[in-house]
Design a protein around this motif. Structure first.
Motif, PDB file in Angstrom:
ATOM      1  N   ILE A 131       0.829  -1.208   0.000  1.00 53.87           N
ATOM      2  CA  ILE A 131       0.000   0.000   0.000  1.00 53.87           C
ATOM      3  C   ILE A 131       0.861   1.254   0.000  1.00 53.87           C
ATOM      4  CG2 ILE A 131      -1.622   1.365   1.380  1.00 53.87           C
ATOM      5  CD1 ILE A 131      -2.688  -1.282   2.506  1.00 53.87           C
ATOM      6  N   CYS A 132       0.482   2.208  -0.850  1.00 49.65           N
ATOM      7  CA  CYS A 132       0.898   3.599  -0.704  1.00 49.65           C
ATOM      8  C   CYS A 132      -0.279   4.308  -0.054  1.00 49.65           C
ATOM      9  CB  CYS A 132       1.247   4.220  -2.048  1.00 49.65           C
ATOM     10  SG  CYS A 132       1.653   5.990  -1.953  1.00 49.65           S
ATOM     11  N   LEU A 133      -0.124   4.712   1.194  1.00 50.45           N
ATOM     12  CA  LEU A 133      -1.218   5.281   1.979  1.00 50.45           C
ATOM     13  C   LEU A 133      -1.235   6.799   1.826  1.00 50.45           C
ATOM     14  CD1 LEU A 133      -3.462   4.880   4.143  1.00 50.45           C
ATOM     15  CD2 LEU A 133      -1.649   5.045   5.879  1.00 50.45           C
ATOM     16  N   ILE A 148      -1.528   0.548  11.679  1.00 52.73           N
ATOM     17  CA  ILE A 148      -0.308   0.538  12.476  1.00 52.73           C
ATOM     18  C   ILE A 148      -0.019  -0.836  13.080  1.00 52.73           C
ATOM     19  CG2 ILE A 148      -1.348   1.240  14.689  1.00 52.73           C
ATOM     20  CD1 ILE A 148       1.946   2.602  13.145  1.00 52.73           C
ATOM     21  N   ASP A 149      -1.054  -1.637  13.316  1.00 51.97           N
ATOM     22  CA  ASP A 149      -0.835  -2.978  13.863  1.00 51.97           C
ATOM     23  C   ASP A 149      -0.702  -4.044  12.781  1.00 51.97           C
ATOM     24  OD1 ASP A 149      -0.749  -2.290  16.583  1.00 51.97           O
ATOM     25  OD2 ASP A 149      -2.932  -2.126  16.641  1.00 51.97           O
ATOM     26  N   GLN A 150      -0.707  -3.631  11.537  1.00 48.07           N
ATOM     27  CA  GLN A 150      -0.374  -4.494  10.404  1.00 48.07           C
ATOM     28  C   GLN A 150       0.465  -3.669   9.431  1.00 48.07           C
ATOM     29  OE1 GLN A 150      -4.067  -5.849   8.573  1.00 48.07           O
ATOM     30  NE2 GLN A 150      -5.183  -4.205   9.596  1.00 48.07           N
ATOM     31  N   ALA A 151       1.491  -3.055   9.989  1.00 47.09           N
ATOM     32  CA  ALA A 151       2.284  -2.043   9.286  1.00 47.09           C
ATOM     33  C   ALA A 151       2.997  -2.592   8.069  1.00 47.09           C
ATOM     34  CB  ALA A 151       3.299  -1.420  10.246  1.00 47.09           C
ATOM     35  N   GLU A 152       3.199  -3.912   8.021  1.00 47.27           N
ATOM     36  CA  GLU A 152       3.884  -4.506   6.870  1.00 47.27           C
ATOM     37  C   GLU A 152       3.096  -4.334   5.577  1.00 47.27           C
ATOM     38  OE1 GLU A 152       1.027  -7.432   8.518  1.00 47.27           O
ATOM     39  OE2 GLU A 152       2.567  -6.138   9.404  1.00 47.27           O
ATOM     40  N   ARG A 153       1.811  -4.023   5.682  1.00 48.58           N
ATOM     41  CA  ARG A 153       1.006  -3.800   4.477  1.00 48.58           C
ATOM     42  C   ARG A 153       1.382  -2.483   3.792  1.00 48.58           C
ATOM     43  NH1 ARG A 153      -3.935  -6.857   4.078  1.00 48.58           N
ATOM     44  NH2 ARG A 153      -4.421  -8.057   5.971  1.00 48.58           N
ATOM     45  N   VAL A 154       1.937  -1.531   4.528  1.00 53.42           N
ATOM     46  CA  VAL A 154       2.204  -0.188   4.018  1.00 53.42           C
ATOM     47  C   VAL A 154       3.647  -0.090   3.544  1.00 53.42           C
ATOM     48  CG1 VAL A 154       2.239   2.271   4.573  1.00 53.42           C
ATOM     49  CG2 VAL A 154       0.466   0.798   5.541  1.00 53.42           C
ATOM     50  N   LYS A 155       3.837   0.363   2.300  1.00 55.74           N
ATOM     51  CA  LYS A 155       5.169   0.477   1.707  1.00 55.74           C
ATOM     52  C   LYS A 155       5.530   1.902   1.325  1.00 55.74           C
ATOM     53  CE  LYS A 155       5.540  -3.986   1.973  1.00 55.74           C
ATOM     54  NZ  LYS A 155       6.356  -4.587   3.058  1.00 55.74           N
ATOM     55  N   ALA A 156       4.591   2.864   1.452  1.00 53.80           N
ATOM     56  CA  ALA A 156       4.862   4.269   1.177  1.00 53.80           C
ATOM     57  C   ALA A 156       3.767   5.104   1.825  1.00 53.80           C
ATOM     58  CB  ALA A 156       4.936   4.544  -0.323  1.00 53.80           C
ATOM     59  N   LEU A 157       4.081   6.385   2.048  1.00 54.98           N
ATOM     60  CA  LEU A 157       3.161   7.258   2.772  1.00 54.98           C
ATOM     61  C   LEU A 157       3.185   8.650   2.153  1.00 54.98           C
ATOM     62  CD1 LEU A 157       1.331   7.532   5.346  1.00 54.98           C
ATOM     63  CD2 LEU A 157       3.398   8.225   6.574  1.00 54.98           C
ATOM     64  N   ILE A 297      10.312   3.408   4.873  1.00 61.52           N
ATOM     65  CA  ILE A 297       9.445   3.477   3.694  1.00 61.52           C
ATOM     66  C   ILE A 297       9.534   4.881   3.111  1.00 61.52           C
ATOM     67  CG2 ILE A 297       7.836   1.706   4.552  1.00 61.52           C
ATOM     68  CD1 ILE A 297       5.897   4.006   5.265  1.00 61.52           C
ATOM     69  N   PRO A 298       9.382   5.032   1.801  1.00 64.00           N
ATOM     70  CA  PRO A 298       9.388   6.380   1.227  1.00 64.00           C
ATOM     71  C   PRO A 298       8.175   7.176   1.697  1.00 64.00           C
ATOM     72  CG  PRO A 298       8.798   4.763  -0.435  1.00 64.00           C
ATOM     73  CD  PRO A 298       9.236   3.992   0.758  1.00 64.00           C
ATOM     74  N   ALA A 299       8.353   8.484   1.832  1.00 61.16           N
ATOM     75  CA  ALA A 299       7.271   9.345   2.307  1.00 61.16           C
ATOM     76  C   ALA A 299       7.418  10.730   1.712  1.00 61.16           C
ATOM     77  CB  ALA A 299       7.267   9.420   3.831  1.00 61.16           C
ATOM     78  N   LEU A 300       6.289  11.376   1.475  1.00 57.54           N
ATOM     79  CA  LEU A 300       6.223  12.751   0.988  1.00 57.54           C
ATOM     80  C   LEU A 300       5.146  13.497   1.760  1.00 57.54           C
ATOM     81  CD1 LEU A 300       6.317  12.318  -2.910  1.00 57.54           C
ATOM     82  CD2 LEU A 300       8.163  13.194  -1.476  1.00 57.54           C
ATOM     83  N   GLY A 301       5.283  14.830   1.821  1.00 54.95           N
ATOM     84  CA  GLY A 301       4.272  15.658   2.463  1.00 54.95           C
ATOM     85  C   GLY A 301       3.896  16.851   1.612  1.00 54.95           C
ATOM     86  N   VAL A 351       2.673  11.101  -6.129  1.00 55.66           N
ATOM     87  CA  VAL A 351       2.266   9.701  -6.135  1.00 55.66           C
ATOM     88  C   VAL A 351       3.144   8.894  -7.080  1.00 55.66           C
ATOM     89  CG1 VAL A 351       0.424   8.096  -6.779  1.00 55.66           C
ATOM     90  CG2 VAL A 351      -0.121  10.155  -5.461  1.00 55.66           C
ATOM     91  N   VAL A 352       3.366   9.416  -8.275  1.00 54.23           N
ATOM     92  CA  VAL A 352       4.204   8.719  -9.248  1.00 54.23           C
ATOM     93  C   VAL A 352       5.617   8.549  -8.700  1.00 54.23           C
ATOM     94  CG1 VAL A 352       5.225   8.858 -11.554  1.00 54.23           C
ATOM     95  CG2 VAL A 352       2.830   9.489 -11.205  1.00 54.23           C
ATOM     96  N   SER A 353       6.131   9.589  -8.047  1.00 59.14           N
ATOM     97  CA  SER A 353       7.464   9.502  -7.444  1.00 59.14           C
ATOM     98  C   SER A 353       7.521   8.405  -6.381  1.00 59.14           C
ATOM     99  CB  SER A 353       7.843  10.851  -6.831  1.00 59.14           C
ATOM    100  OG  SER A 353       9.066  10.780  -6.133  1.00 59.14           O
ATOM    101  N   LEU A 354       6.494   8.331  -5.554  1.00 66.23           N
ATOM    102  CA  LEU A 354       6.469   7.294  -4.512  1.00 66.23           C
ATOM    103  C   LEU A 354       6.359   5.898  -5.114  1.00 66.23           C
ATOM    104  CD1 LEU A 354       4.228   8.887  -1.730  1.00 66.23           C
ATOM    105  CD2 LEU A 354       6.679   8.433  -1.631  1.00 66.23           C
ATOM    106  N   LEU A 355       5.563   5.753  -6.160  1.00 68.51           N
ATOM    107  CA  LEU A 355       5.459   4.448  -6.822  1.00 68.51           C
ATOM    108  C   LEU A 355       6.815   4.023  -7.380  1.00 68.51           C
ATOM    109  CD1 LEU A 355       2.043   4.853  -8.688  1.00 68.51           C
ATOM    110  CD2 LEU A 355       2.486   3.491  -6.641  1.00 68.51           C
ATOM    111  N   ASN A 356       7.565   4.982  -7.917  1.00 68.73           N
ATOM    112  CA  ASN A 356       8.911   4.686  -8.409  1.00 68.73           C
ATOM    113  C   ASN A 356       9.845   4.316  -7.261  1.00 68.73           C
ATOM    114  OD1 ASN A 356       8.215   5.153 -11.098  1.00 68.73           O
ATOM    115  ND2 ASN A 356       8.763   7.319 -11.007  1.00 68.73           N
ATOM    116  N   ASP A 357       9.702   5.030  -6.125  1.00 71.24           N
ATOM    117  CA  ASP A 357      10.501   4.699  -4.949  1.00 71.24           C
ATOM    118  C   ASP A 357      10.202   3.285  -4.462  1.00 71.24           C
ATOM    119  OD1 ASP A 357      11.702   7.179  -4.935  1.00 71.24           O
ATOM    120  OD2 ASP A 357      10.354   8.035  -3.437  1.00 71.24           O
TER     121      ASP A 357
END
Length: 367
Positions: A131-133, A148-157, A297-301, A351-357
């Motif tokens: 997931i990119c959340l 947060i209790d299944q954090a392995e599902r998340v790969k970008a934020l 994990i990669p992250a942007l704001g 979003v595209v940048s995070l998908l590439n990351d």
């Protein structure tokens, strides 16, 4: 034991009877409703869509989580931008929380941790991974709290004008005086503002480009005149109509009333479900986020700066817990809280940048 969920193609008792074709990517035929099986909202229909952008089987998922007083439609412009990109191949999932948009009406006054528990059921049903959340406003606590209790599902934020940390009582703005001091501060306004007018206030603040207190006053006057003469546009009408229900308005107001306790924990009594307290919900997030996702994990704001959530101390909290955000937060001085309504091109590029990351495994600081 896994729960068997029922999915429908027909809405429930949402007050939103008319919705635009682009509410759902690919059209209304992609609209779905999940019947919740657990918690105080068991039996209610939660609206969502689960679509693919691109021509190949995707291995990554964009999970969009909205806040208050929004719906999933707040991300329509960003998703439309992504649909126009030939280099995007991704699964897209978004939902409307109970009491919002096309989901069933609320039954009690809900706050973030109630919505997070409902979102967990959708994640379980769809078995979302890689997931990119993408989170905005209260969607930050809802989205992160649900995962947060299944954090392995998340790969970008990707974060947009949100926080999950206690907002410091520093600087010019706190939620006791924003956008105006006294009874016109956001959390106090939510406490006394009448239910019948709440839909109009919500519609105005989401849909208008406000980035100053005088601008807020001016837009309020202009909006009131147009509303009086039935001149609201399609988007404004949508956000008004989803609160054409007394309980939806009361539930949305309750969520707004906790703004001065954002990240600290908030207690209140609801006649239907009794004493409510989200303190442990926040403590769970704050105690785990850095260990699970900090530098991993990669992250942007993306933050509009006319907002308590964009002041330096809030951004510093994000960077302290997620050091990979350093130098990866875009600030917009001429934007307010609803950044996704106006800077959707930049957000889509993010979003595209995070998908590439996610694909390369390399990203910003802290990797």
């Amino acid at each position: 034991m896994s729960v068997s969920y029922k999915v429908s193609r027909e809405p429930g008792n949402t007050p939103l009877k008319h919705w635009p074709e682009d509410y759902v990517p690919g059209g209304k035929q992609n609209a779905r409703w999940l019947t919740l099986q657990k918690g105080p909202d068991a039996g209610k229909k939660l609206f969502y869509y689960d679509v693919t952008l691109g021509t190949e089987e995707p291995d990554k998922t964009l999970l969009f989580v909205h806040g208050n007083p929004e719906s999933s439609y707040t991300y329509a412009k960003t998703i439309a931008e992504l649909q126009n990109r030939t280099d995007v191949n991704v699964r897209v999932v978004a939902m409307d929380h109970i009491g919002f948009g096309l989901s069933d009406q609320a039954s009690f006054e809900m706050v973030d941790f109630h919505h997070a528990h409902n979102l967990q059921q959708l994640i379980e049903h769809l078995d979302l991974n890689n997931i990119c959340l993408l989170i905005h406003d209260w969607g930050g606590a809802i989205g992160i709290g649900s995962l947060i209790d299944q954090a392995e599902r998340v790969k970008a934020l990707l974060i947009m004008n949100t926080t999950v940390f206690p907002i410091a009582r520093d600087g010019k703005w706190v939620y006791d005086n924003f956008p105006f001091p006294g009874v016109l501060s956001w959390n106090k306004l939510a406490a006394w503002f009448p239910n019948k007018l709440w839909p109009y206030l919500c519609s105005m603040i989401v849909c208008r480009p406000i980035y100053s207190s005088p601008g807020f006053a001016l837009e309020s006057f202009r909006f009131s005149i147009r509303a009086m003469f039935g001149k609201l546009n399609q988007q404004e009408t949508l956000y008004r109509d989803m609160f054409n229900s007394d309980i939806n308005s009361r539930s949305s107001r309750r969520n707004a009333r906790q703004t001065h306790r954002w990240g600290y924990g908030y207690q209140y009594h609801d006649p239907l479900v009794g004493e409510q307290d989200n303190s442990k919900f926040y403590q769970n997030i704050q105690g785990k986020i850095s260990k699970l996702w900090g530098g991993k994990i990669p992250a942007l704001g993306f933050f509009g700066q006319w907002d308590v959530l964009a002041k330096p101390s809030v951004l510093q909290q994000w960077c302290a817990h997620l050091p990979q955000l350093e130098d990866r937060i875009s600030l917009y001085p001429k934007r307010g809280h609803f950044i996704e309504e106006w800077e959707y091109v930049d957000i889509a590029n993010g979003v595209v940048s995070l998908l590439n990351d996610m694909r390369s495994g390399h990203f910003g600081n802290g990797d």
